[in-house]
Design an enzyme around this catalytic site. Structure first.
Site, PDB file in Angstrom:
ATOM      1  N   SER A 116      17.417  23.129  16.499  1.00  0.00           N
ATOM      2  CA  SER A 116      17.143  24.325  17.297  1.00  0.00           C
ATOM      3  C   SER A 116      15.912  24.156  18.191  1.00  0.00           C
ATOM      4  O   SER A 116      15.879  24.644  19.310  1.00  0.00           O
ATOM      5  CB  SER A 116      16.974  25.534  16.389  1.00  0.00           C
ATOM      6  OG  SER A 116      15.962  25.272  15.447  1.00  0.00           O
TER       7      SER A 116
ATOM      8  N   GLN B  53      20.744  16.825  13.677  1.00  0.00           N
ATOM      9  CA  GLN B  53      20.797  16.943  12.218  1.00  0.00           C
ATOM     10  C   GLN B  53      22.219  16.717  11.732  1.00  0.00           C
ATOM     11  O   GLN B  53      23.188  17.062  12.415  1.00  0.00           O
ATOM     12  CB  GLN B  53      20.260  18.291  11.758  1.00  0.00           C
ATOM     13  CG  GLN B  53      20.923  19.486  12.408  1.00  0.00           C
ATOM     14  CD  GLN B  53      20.222  20.779  12.038  1.00  0.00           C
ATOM     15  OE1 GLN B  53      19.674  20.909  10.958  1.00  0.00           O
ATOM     16  NE2 GLN B  53      20.255  21.753  12.938  1.00  0.00           N
TER      17      GLN B  53
ATOM     18  N   THR C 193      27.663   8.332  18.189  1.00  0.00           N
ATOM     19  CA  THR C 193      27.411   8.507  19.618  1.00  0.00           C
ATOM     20  C   THR C 193      27.056   9.968  19.867  1.00  0.00           C
ATOM     21  O   THR C 193      27.750  10.870  19.403  1.00  0.00           O
ATOM     22  CB  THR C 193      28.651   8.107  20.442  1.00  0.00           C
ATOM     23  OG1 THR C 193      28.851   6.700  20.282  1.00  0.00           O
ATOM     24  CG2 THR C 193      28.469   8.402  21.929  1.00  0.00           C
TER      25      THR C 193
ATOM     26  N   GLU D 230      26.273  12.945  22.687  1.00  0.00           N
ATOM     27  CA  GLU D 230      26.470  13.280  24.106  1.00  0.00           C
ATOM     28  C   GLU D 230      25.354  14.232  24.492  1.00  0.00           C
ATOM     29  O   GLU D 230      25.441  15.435  24.243  1.00  0.00           O
ATOM     30  CB  GLU D 230      27.831  13.937  24.331  1.00  0.00           C
ATOM     31  CG  GLU D 230      29.025  13.080  23.928  1.00  0.00           C
ATOM     32  CD  GLU D 230      29.484  13.349  22.488  1.00  0.00           C
ATOM     33  OE1 GLU D 230      29.070  14.360  21.906  1.00  0.00           O
ATOM     34  OE2 GLU D 230      30.244  12.530  21.948  1.00  0.00           O
TER      35      GLU D 230
ATOM     36  N   ARG E 241      16.507  25.022  22.122  1.00  0.00           N
ATOM     37  CA  ARG E 241      15.878  26.097  22.901  1.00  0.00           C
ATOM     38  C   ARG E 241      15.423  25.616  24.282  1.00  0.00           C
ATOM     39  O   ARG E 241      15.219  26.400  25.186  1.00  0.00           O
ATOM     40  CB  ARG E 241      14.685  26.670  22.126  1.00  0.00           C
ATOM     41  CG  ARG E 241      15.138  27.579  21.003  1.00  0.00           C
ATOM     42  CD  ARG E 241      13.974  28.034  20.161  1.00  0.00           C
ATOM     43  NE  ARG E 241      14.410  28.123  18.767  1.00  0.00           N
ATOM     44  CZ  ARG E 241      13.726  27.670  17.739  1.00  0.00           C
ATOM     45  NH1 ARG E 241      12.579  27.071  17.915  1.00  0.00           N
ATOM     46  NH2 ARG E 241      14.204  27.795  16.511  1.00  0.00           N
TER      47      ARG E 241
END
Lengths: 480, 212
Positions: free
Chosen positions: B116, B161, B140, B142, B120
């Protein structure tokens, strides 16, 4: 009209053009150098050319005589051409896909450790640089930049250093075959190249060389042969006995020094890595058909492997030194016996049809084998990759790589926790898997066809590279 | 069946994660064992290899016209050092991989999610977030910056995570017929490997949308 190409103005303009072209080239290369490339070396050379340019303009302005200007210009042209030939190849922009950068940091770290323990300066900049021929090598520019400035009547080196606060004492380039850049197991040879740095800094082979006596019997044979060929020359062209003996002796000594250095570096690499260096040299010799070939710089790979097998026998097979992996133990023993037999049958002896000096040097060095091994052992004893290290780490790592997991950590028997694997253990595990575990690996990745096995082998190499990167970063992280 | 459902503990929390990390869950290397494994997830670090797009080299990504060669012309690899910074501009897509090598046993699956604190700022780390049981490799990522300002990322930073959950293992043994690649770096676009597009082309022809 012909004078157009011979006037002082023409020469001056051409030197300025050459410097300008070189500046453009160096700056372009600097921009293209990948993160693991030789930045410091490039910056030092850019600064060098800047100083050369400044000095050239000053020199030319002071001169009014055409002949003098031309002669000075010729000197500069010669310098610029030599510089381009000797330096620029090391700065060629190289796609990083061809640089095993995972290896670079681990190697730099290990070399610094060697420097610390063997008391030589660790102020160097080590880089990996691919070459097109199928071989490995080391180039060390110790005072290259400094000696390049020798052509000037005043010492310009301090001026060069002004702009380069972290100028290393030594620029080291390790070459490897470009096509094999992602072949981690073959890169075990790099330890031999690092051995040259150790030998250069600690003078191991020079120390041994002082204790060596040239073999009298074979030297006499060489002398008689050369004496005969002297007779065919005109009387006034013939060398005196003393001159002949001295020149033959000097040449023998020169080759002896070079071969000794190779044997010493082999021994260093064997101590630092263990069996991987032996296997990699065997492979390289087979691929380049070098088993029985001698040159003035290198003894044949056959006799080198014979020396190494002796060392391995001492380290991993003798008395209580037993490798935990029986298959590898058996393989080393078989190769040791095989090479021993070959030597006994004089298979590695240089042929009489070849260079006559080689027989003398061969007979000279052979009796000093024990001295050579003992000297190296004493010098780097504490750094040796011994049988305990192999037995504690490699079994766990071997299981990992066979199941497709990078062998970067092993379960420590002391702490019962995961510890990062050493560089030598990763290579040992890699070779072990390559020799005895590939079927398991192929089965894990479902490689059945030959073409698939080739791709799987690439994957196998990448897993080993990944583990070298991971274990190095983990080790460094835990130190902080 | 009911027994199996009762045995399922869903998402693994810290104790269970540590227990499985000592047993059959592979996440290597975990540089900071205390902080990286948290209540309900394992933080993952940004690796050192990236794939970026060469916008000047290709027009449209059409699966039916792609090949390994055209993909390599369209995408290029970047190599960074651990700790080195890399900039991600607004709306830029950068393929990266986790620094950690992950190996899941047959009874675990996972999701890779953004953290998070990066989210943000507008950073999305993965769009294809599910990791199958038995999967092995570096994941991988993105990376896309949906924020208004460029984001400076550092190789080795904890940006994602891994949320691990129990899975019911297959009762039959799956027989793999194709070569399995175990990734150690981000992987190139592979849209062309889905062979459905050949059938879809046929449908377009049947519908008169495309000529023979």
């Amino acid at each position: 009209m012909v004078q157009v190409f011979q006037s002082a103005t023409y020469y001056r303009q051409k030197v300025e053009e050459q410097i300008h072209h070189l500046e453009l080239l160096l700056n372009e290369l600097l921009n293209e150098i990948p993160p693991s490339g030789p930045f410091k070396f490039a910056e030092a050379n850019i600064k060098l050319i800047e100083i050369v340019k400044k000095f050239f303009l000053k020199e030319i302005q002071q001169s009014t005589v055409d002949e003098d200007i031309i002669s000075r210009c010729k000197k500069y042209l010669d310098f610029l051409q030599k510089f381009t030939k000797n330096v620029v190849p090391f700065l060629e922009s190289i796609n990083e896909a061809f640089i095993p950068s995972e290896l670079l940091f681990s190697l730099t770290h290990q070399t610094k450790q060697l420097a610390k323990k063997l008391n030589f300066s660790d102020n160097f900049d080590l880089r990996l640089c691919p070459r097109w021929d199928f071989n490995y090598g080391i180039y060390a520019y110790k005072n290259y930049i400094q000696t390049s400035l020798d052509m000037f009547p005043v010492d310009l080196f301090p001026e060069l250093l002004k702009g380069l606060p972290s100028f290393p004492e030594l620029f080291i380039f390790i070459n490897y075959p470009r096509t094999e850049s992602r072949n981690i197991l073959l890169h075990s040879i790099i330890m031999h190249e690092l051995g040259h740095l150790v030998d250069f800094q600690t003078c191991i082979s020079d120390t041994i060389c002082l204790k060596i006596n040239i073999d009298e019997t074979s030297f006499l044979k060489l002398y008689n042969k050369e004496k005969e060929s002297e007779k065919s020359k005109q009387k006034d062209m013939q060398a005196t006995d003393d001159e002949l003996i001295q020149s033959l002796f000097d040449k023998c000594l020169e080759i002896t020094k070079k071969w000794l250095s190779e044997f010493v570096c082999d021994s260093i690499a064997t101590h630092l890595l263990g069996p991987p260096y032996f296997f990699a040299l065997f492979e390289l010799s087979t691929l380049t058909d070098n088993m029985y070939r001698y040159s003035e710089c290198h003894p044949s790979s056959g006799i080198r492997l014979r020396f190494i097998s002796d060392e391995l026998y001492e380290m991993y097979l003798k008395n209580n030194n037993k490798l935990s992996n029986e298959k590898e133990s058996e393989l080393i023993l078989n190769l040791y016996e095989y090479l021993k037999q070959k030597e006994k049958a004089n298979a590695f002896k240089p042929t009489s049809s070849g260079n006559d000096y080689f027989q003398v040097v061969y007979e000279t060095i052979l009796p000093y084998r024990t001295l050579l091994q003992k000297t190296v052992r004493q010098k780097i004893n504490t750094l040796s990759y011994d049988v305990n290290k192999f037995n504690n780490e490699v079994d766990d790592l071997f299981k990992d790589i066979k199941s497709g997991v990078p062998p970067s950590e092993f379960r420590s028997q002391h702490t019962n926790k995961n510890s990062s694997a050493s560089f030598a253990s990763i290579l040992n595990c890699g070779w072990l898997a390559c020799l005895f575990g590939m079927d398991d690996f192929y089965s894990v990745v479902s490689a059945t066809k030959d073409a698939d096995k080739l791709k799987a082998l690439d994957n196998f190499n990448e897993l080993l590279f990944k583990s070298i990167e991971s274990s190095y970063i983990l080790q460094e992280w835990l130190k902080k | 069946m009911a027994k199996e459902i009762n045995n399922s503990v869903g998402i693994l929390t810290e104790d269970k994660l540590r227990e499985r990390l000592n047993c059959d869950l592979i996440v290597r290397p975990i540089l900071d064992n205390k902080k990286q494994v948290s209540e309900g997830s394992i933080n993952l670090r940004l690796g050192t290899k990236f794939i970026t797009t060469r916008r000047t080299e290709y027009g449209v990504l059409s699966p039916s016209e792609l090949s390994a060669f055209t993909i390599r012309k369209f995408q290029t690899k970047l190599y960074y050092r651990f700790g080195q910074k890399i900039l991600l501009h607004p709306n830029q897509l950068l393929l990266a991989s986790t620094f950690e090598f992950i190996g899941l046993p047959p009874n675990l699956s996972a999701h890779v999610l953004s953290r998070s604190r990066y989210g943000r700022a507008g950073l999305i780390v993965a769009t294809a977030t599910y990791v199958h049981p038995n999967w092995k490799g570096t994941l991988t990522l993105e990376l896309v910056n949906y924020g208004a300002a460029p984001i400076e990322l550092e190789c080795g930073a904890q940006i994602a995570q891994l949320v691990v959950q129990e899975a019911t293992p297959l009762k039959r043994k799956t027989k793999k017929t194709k070569l399995v690649h175990i990734p150690t770096e981000p992987e190139f676009v592979e849209m062309d490997k889905d062979k459905d597009w050949e059938l879809l082309k046929l449908f377009r022809k049947l519908s008169g949308l495309e000529e023979n």
